[in-house]
Design a protein around this motif. Sequence first.
Motif, PDB file in Angstrom:
ATOM      1  N   ALA A  50      -7.224   4.211   0.850  1.00  0.00           N
ATOM      2  CA  ALA A  50      -8.656   3.880   0.820  1.00  0.00           C
ATOM      3  C   ALA A  50      -8.910   2.684  -0.093  1.00  0.00           C
TER       4      ALA A  50
ATOM      5  N   THR B 241       0.820  -1.208   0.000  1.00  0.00           N
ATOM      6  CA  THR B 241       0.000   0.000   0.000  1.00  0.00           C
ATOM      7  C   THR B 241       0.857   1.262   0.000  1.00  0.00           C
TER       8      THR B 241
ATOM      9  N   GLU C 128      -1.593  -2.122  10.290  1.00  0.00           N
ATOM     10  CA  GLU C 128      -2.963  -2.350   9.820  1.00  0.00           C
ATOM     11  C   GLU C 128      -3.023  -3.620   8.958  1.00  0.00           C
TER      12      GLU C 128
ATOM     13  N   LYS D 231      -7.995  -0.390   1.829  1.00  0.00           N
ATOM     14  CA  LYS D 231      -9.005  -0.598   2.873  1.00  0.00           C
ATOM     15  C   LYS D 231     -10.288  -1.178   2.266  1.00  0.00           C
TER      16      LYS D 231
ATOM     17  N   GLU E 186     -11.937  -4.766   3.276  1.00  0.00           N
ATOM     18  CA  GLU E 186     -13.318  -4.871   3.764  1.00  0.00           C
ATOM     19  C   GLU E 186     -14.145  -5.825   2.899  1.00  0.00           C
TER      20      GLU E 186
END
Length: 199
Positions: free
Chosen positions: A89, A80, A133, A92, A96
């Motif tokens: 984003a 990333t 993360e 992410k 998700e």
Amino acid sequence: MIVGVSGSPRKGATHHVLSLALKMLEERGFEIAIFSAHDSRIELCRHCDFCRKSKRCVHEDDMIKLYELLEASKGVILATPVHNGGVSAHMKAMLERTRALLFRNPEALAGKPGMGIAVGGDRNGGQDLALLEINAFFTMNRMIPVSGGSFGANLGAAFWSRDTLEGVRNDGEGMRSLEMTVKRFAEWVEKSERIRKSF
Ligand SMILES: Cc1cc2nc3c(=O)[nH]c(=O)nc-3n(C[C@H](O)[C@H](O)[C@H](O)COP(=O)(O)O)c2cc1C
């Protein structure tokens, strides 16, 4: 097959270092595949819970290809750019959206090694936060989070791009962190394969 996923909205520094990581793995005899946000259509999770009931996502976009790659893989690289001190984003959104894959097959990622790559424009722009993360995602999905270890690659591969492709190419410390992490990751992919086969 090892799948490398780029969370950058463009074919820039992150795509470049992810390609280098995959090349190193190919040279070690692994099959590789790359999936990049820059040339994919990825909708946002709506939390409609369609996937909980139907075991597939309500969106029919390029995540279908990524689901196939993740499920077939022996190991996963998440790369990333650092955006606002964390993952992008795009990254992410992809993380998700794996909810649909995991509802269909809760074992899709279990036991597979994962490594992270973070590319920031600043020297200390949040690369570690982005890697944490990514490592949290691996942990939550019962994967094996792999770093290159202390003295250079504590949480994974971390780059300082100075916002340019030239910058990332000249980041010697970043390249060292990539080599260290790829080495351990390759060892873990082999180890985890042996463990899986012994069952
Ligand atoms: C929306 C946005 C937010 C950013 N936030 C950060 C940041 O918090 N820390 C940082 O070091 N760089 C930040 N950057 C710079 C990028 O991380 C850097 O340019 C990186 O090399 C981009 O990689 P790419 O070429 O693969 O897209 C940001 C860039 C964008 C577009």
